[in-house]
Structures are given as C-alpha cells and as structure tokens.
Scaffold this active site. Structure first.
Site, short mmCIF file in Angstrom:
data_model
loop_
_atom_site.label_atom_id
_atom_site.label_comp_id
_atom_site.label_asym_id
_atom_site.label_seq_id
_atom_site.Cartn_x
_atom_site.Cartn_y
_atom_site.Cartn_z
N HIS A 99 0.85 -1.20 0.00
CA HIS A 99 0.00 0.00 0.00
C HIS A 99 0.88 1.24 0.00
CE1 HIS A 99 -3.65 2.23 0.34
NE2 HIS A 99 -4.38 1.13 0.52
N ILE A 136 -5.04 -3.84 -3.93
CA ILE A 136 -4.05 -3.77 -2.84
C ILE A 136 -4.71 -3.86 -1.47
CG2 ILE A 136 -2.18 -2.57 -4.04
CD1 ILE A 136 -3.22 0.04 -2.80
N GLU A 137 -6.05 -3.96 -1.41
CA GLU A 137 -6.68 -4.08 -0.09
C GLU A 137 -7.30 -5.47 0.08
OE1 GLU A 137 -8.79 -0.44 0.86
OE2 GLU A 137 -6.91 0.67 0.86
N MET A 138 -8.49 -5.72 -0.47
CA MET A 138 -9.10 -7.03 -0.25
C MET A 138 -9.23 -7.85 -1.53
SD MET A 138 -11.85 -5.61 2.49
CE MET A 138 -12.00 -6.81 3.78
#
Ligand code: HEC
Ligand code: HEC
Length: 370
Positions: A99, A136-138
C-alpha cells in the site's frame, strides 16, 4: 454564556487573520468549532440504522472472507485496538502487494463530507465497496463475495431479516456503513467545554485553543464539528521510507535537521487530489483530516510521515514543506516550546472515551467449516 463569547471573539480573530494571509483568494472563512452533532442527524434516509443491521455490519467488518483469499478483514487495517487505524506509517495490504497510503481512522467517518485522503468517495455506503474490490486491499470480486456469503446460513438469514433480500453487494455495503455509524466519539472534553463546562479544559489546553485559533491559525483549515474544512490543500508532507528499525527512523527525520535546510528534503510523490480531478492545480493536495481522536491515530498524514503530534507541530512551525503550490495558509509560525506543548494539550482534548468493540464470533458454513 461567557464561554461562547470568548470563543466567538477568538474565532473572529482567526477569521481576520485568514483574510490578511489569504488576501483576495476565494477560501471561505472558518466555520465555528461546534460539538459533534447527534448521529441521527447524519444517517441517510435510505439506510436507516437498526440493531440487527448494525450487528450484521459488525460481523462483516470483522470477517476476513470479504477478501479474495479470505485473509484480511476491514478490522485488520481499521483495528479497534489501534484507534480504528493500524498504527503503522503505511497501510497493510493484500498479500503480495504494497500500500502507498496510511490508514485513516473509521472513528467519526460517519460525519465526514468525503472519504479517502483524496476525497474520492461521497458516502460510507459507497466507500465500503472500494476496499473490498481494491487489488491492494481485499482484492475481491463482488459476484464471488455474494456467492461466498450465501453459503453461510447466518448471512443468508440476516440479509433476509434486515433487508428482506438475498445477499447483495449493495446491502453488504449498507450494513457495514450502518455499523460504522456506531463508531463515533463520546464524552469529549472539548465538546463539554463548548457546551459550557469551563472546567473541561485545563489552562494549558485553553491556551492551546487560543493559539489554534490565533497565532498558529490552524483554524484556517481545521474548523467545524470535525475540525476539517472539507477542502484539499498542499502542505508539503515529506516522502518517507517506511520504518523498519531505529536507524530508519533517524533517516526519515533529516527533514527536521535545521542545518540540512530543505536541500535534502523531498516531498511525497503521491499526487493526491489530482488523481481524482485530473487537474494539475490539485497536485499534492490532500483532504484536511478531522482532528478528532488524534491521540489514538498516529502516525499522521496521508503517508504516516509523522509519528507523533510533536513532529506534526514542528512541521507546521516550519511552515510545512518546500513545494511550488503550497497553500498560502502555510507560513512559519515561530512558536515557542511552551506554545507547541499547549497546542498539543489542546489536541488531546479532542479525544473522548475509548470506543470499545468486542469482536463478533464469525459464522460458519452449513457444514461447520469456516
Ligand atoms: C488493507 C488495508 C485495508 C483494508 C482491508 C480496509 N481498509 Fe479502509 N482504508 C485503508 C486505507 C489505506 C485507506 C485510505 C486510502 C486512500 O485514501 O486512498 C482507507 C480508507 C477508509 C475509509 C475512509 C476514511 C476517511 O476518513 O477518509 C473508510 C471509511 C474505510 N477505509 C473503511 C473500510 C471498510 C468498511 C473496510 C472493509 C470493507 C476497509 N476499510 C478495509 C486500508 C484498509
Ligand atoms: C492549509 C491548511 C492547513 C492548516 C493551516 C493546518 N492544517 Fe493540519 N492538515 C491539513 C491537511 C491538508 C492535512 C493532511 C495532509 C496530508 O496528509 O498530506 C492536515 C493534517 C493534520 C494532522 C494529521 C491528522 C491525521 O489524522 O493524520 C494534524 C494533527 C494537523 N493537521 C494539525 C494541525 C495543526 C495543529 C495546525 C496548526 C498549527 C494545522 N493542522 C494547520 C491542512 C491544514
């Protein structure tokens, strides 16, 4: 009320200072500092809060199955034990990715006029769909997520009860948003002070408030109930190397070495608001964040450049970073150490009682597996 009169005067001082600094530019004057309103005033009519919807949203918020590989929940990055942020400079990320921004707290996000550091989302309902899908998160496909949750009897029956519908992506976001609206400040000393309890702030905090409104002119950008201004500014936050140890920590602090001047100092390369508006005028601009609950939300700024409030105040005291389109409101402040401490003491008065959330038990599939 004496309190309000004193306060009104200081606000006026702040406003005239703003006019002096800003000349003819079209930045609206500061709104009054007011206590946090009741949550009912910001609940959208098409997503009313009910206890069951909040419970469903809470379970979803803690459920790592919302991620593509079932490894990362909202609560992993927005950890209740870490001020609903994650305590590191840059956010954690989906396995195998990195991130590039820090995690803002979810506390009081219910009141924000826009969400994300670049303001790209207008509501909690809209926002919640972002991290679920972000690679880049879930890194989750909405259709897959719906199918995954339908295999879990708890979710099937709860969506039925709460929304009279099967599991849908829109309703996942609605339930999460309803839960997030329960994560708000309570019993904040500064609110009590504004409501007339003169003893709620001590002498140093009141001096800090006066500096905030006057000499330090923080109020030019941090005002209203959240102490944000709903606008975007370039302040010149330095680039960071994420910290891994003490020596790194020293390296990132070179910016504060007076003798280094600005020569070694590079601002963070994140274009911020420009990525959304595509206007070069918005380069390096970020949303003015709320200052509520800052005691628990370090590191600070969009890239977590500053680990402490002391570092934040030093940054403002130097007039921010050295950059071409820096806001005209950023000027060296010449604060004394006592004045810096008073401002920090005032900022501490913006944090209320800890918001305690007990993690839910996560429901299993019909065959008893997770
Ligand atoms: C991998 C870490 C991670 C996960 C998982 C995650 N977030 Fe975030 N969240 C972030 C980061 C980083 C930002 C800021 C990103 C930006 O501004 O571009 C953010 C921003 C937000 C914001 C905006 C706050 C503000 O004041 O602007 C909200 C609300 C939020 N997340 C809620 C959620 C919800 C709900 C989930 C689960 C569906 C979730 N997040 C999952 C890292 C994460
Ligand atoms: C020109 C407008 C402006 C002024 C003046 C200003 N701020 Fe800010 N503030 C911002 C913006 C924009 C950010 C986010 C910057 C970023 O992340 O790149 C910020 C971030 C912060 C943060 C970090 C919050 C977080 O959650 O990361 C704190 C604390 C803060 N400001 C306090 C102050 C104080 C104290 C003053 C006065 C000494 C002040 N600000 C003056 C616009 C301003």
């Amino acid at each position: 009320m004496k309190n309000v009169a004193v306060y009104g005067l200081s606000l006026f001082a702040g406003a005239s200072l703003l006019a002096t600094i800003c000349g003819g530019c079209a930045i609206p004057g500061p709104r009054p500092l007011v206590p946090l309103p009741r949550i009912e005033t910001v609940v959208p009519t098409d997503n009313p809060m009910t206890p069951q919807k909040v419970e469903l949203g809470k379970t979803l918020f803690f459920d790592p199955r919302l991620a593509g590989d079932s490894s990362i929940s909202c609560s992993k990055c927005h950890d209740p034990a870490k001020g609903f942020s994650n305590g590191t400079q840059l956010s954690e990320a989906y396995p195998g990715t990195k991130h590039w921004r820090s995690v803002p707290t979810v506390l009081n996000a219910a009141y924000a006029s826009s969400l994300f550091w670049d303001g790209r989302s207008p509501s909690l309902e809209d926002q919640a769909k972002g991290p679920v899908q972000a690679p880049i998160e879930m890194n989750q496909n909405p259709g897959h997520l719906v199918e995954k949750l339908k295999q879990i009897p708890y979710y099937k029956s709860m969506f039925n009860t709460v929304f009279q519908s099967d599991v849908t992506f829109d309703n996942i976001a609605r339930a999460i948003a309803a839960f997030e609206r329960t994560i708000v400040s309570h019993n904040v000393p500064f609110d009590r002070y504004l409501e007339g309890d003169t003893g709620a702030l001590d002498g140093e905090q009141i001096r800090g408030l006066e500096l905030f409104m006057g000499k330090a002119n923080c109020v030019a950008c941090h005002h209203g109930a959240l102490l944000d201004d709903t606008l975007f500014h370039a302040t010149g936050v330095p680039e960071i190397e994420p910290l891994t140890g003490d020596s790194d920590r020293i390296a990132t602090r070179h910016f504060f070495a007076k003798d280094a001047g600005y020569a070694n100092y590079r601002i963070d390369a994140d274009y911020g608001r420009e990525l959304i508006t595509k206007s070069a005028d918005d380069r390096f601009k970020f949303k003015t964040p709320s200052l509520r609950e800052v005691l628990d939300t370090a590191p600070y700024m969009h890239n977590g450049a500053f680990l402490t409030l002391e570092e934040v105040i030093d940054f403002y005291d130097e007039g921010g970073g050295d950059m071409p389109n820096k806001s005209p409101l950023m000027k060296p402040l010449n604060l004394t150490d006592n004045e810096k401490n008073a401002i920090i003491a005032f900022l501490e008065s913006l944090s209320g009682d800890p918001v305690k959330i007990t993690p839910p038990e996560l429901p299993k599939k019909a065959d008893g597996t997770f």
